[in-house]
Design an enzyme around this catalytic site. Sequence first.
Site, PDB file in Angstrom:
ATOM      1  N   ARG A 111       0.819  -1.224   0.000  1.00 34.65           N
ATOM      2  CA  ARG A 111       0.000   0.000   0.000  1.00 34.65           C
ATOM      3  C   ARG A 111       0.846   1.265   0.000  1.00 34.65           C
ATOM      4  O   ARG A 111       0.364   2.327  -0.395  1.00 34.65           O
ATOM      5  CB  ARG A 111      -0.990  -0.013   1.175  1.00 34.65           C
ATOM      6  CG  ARG A 111      -1.989  -1.146   1.044  1.00 34.65           C
ATOM      7  CD  ARG A 111      -3.165  -1.103   1.963  1.00 34.65           C
ATOM      8  NE  ARG A 111      -2.877  -0.899   3.367  1.00 34.65           N
ATOM      9  CZ  ARG A 111      -3.803  -0.802   4.308  1.00 34.65           C
ATOM     10  NH1 ARG A 111      -5.081  -0.911   4.000  1.00 34.65           N
ATOM     11  NH2 ARG A 111      -3.459  -0.617   5.563  1.00 34.65           N
ATOM     12  N   GLU A 113       4.728  -7.758  13.308  1.00 33.94           N
ATOM     13  CA  GLU A 113       3.895  -8.154  14.439  1.00 33.94           C
ATOM     14  C   GLU A 113       3.544  -9.629  14.371  1.00 33.94           C
ATOM     15  O   GLU A 113       3.365 -10.287  15.388  1.00 33.94           O
ATOM     16  CB  GLU A 113       2.556  -7.401  14.433  1.00 33.94           C
ATOM     17  CG  GLU A 113       2.623  -5.920  14.429  1.00 33.94           C
ATOM     18  CD  GLU A 113       1.235  -5.351  14.215  1.00 33.94           C
ATOM     19  OE1 GLU A 113       0.419  -5.410  15.157  1.00 33.94           O
ATOM     20  OE2 GLU A 113       0.988  -4.835  13.109  1.00 33.94           O
TER      21      GLU A 113
END
Length: 171
Positions: free
Chosen positions: A63, A100
Amino acid sequence: MDGYKKYIKEVPDFPIDGVSFKDISELLGNQETFRSAVKDMGNLIEPHPLDEKPDYWVGVDARGFIFASALSIIFGGGVLMCRKRGKLPGPTVSYKYKTEYSTDELEMKSGNGKVIIVDDVLATGGTLQTVNNLCRAAGYLVIDKLVLIDLQYVPRVDWFTSEVKSLIQYG
């Protein structure tokens, strides 16, 4: 800049349990809102000495490509892609890191010039710090870092040392 938040939907437990994904589809789909957000992002970049502009906007897969491309059209400069391993033809410089919820490797073409790193979201900081290190290893001078959204409530990785400008913050 909180007016942009109404165009961002939270998707709980995506892509894994415990992660609250920020879906920017509506922001991107609204031409005027998207244009305004890109202009406001670019305006966060303070003039550098001698009004230095970047030679390139480094878009982070995937993105970040959207915002880097739009910023280059409005503010000038080219676009460099920082992609996941195996997506660019060689030769490339690569760098491994942990996110993460996964381990990844990013790569980019070597070169030189002044760059601004661009991504959609700053969470733990692992990706942005990796791209910062990768840009330097590939021969570029990083003059700034910019994201659409900063998830300030997410603890940063202990090796995150970058300053990053953000248009939208979630505290």
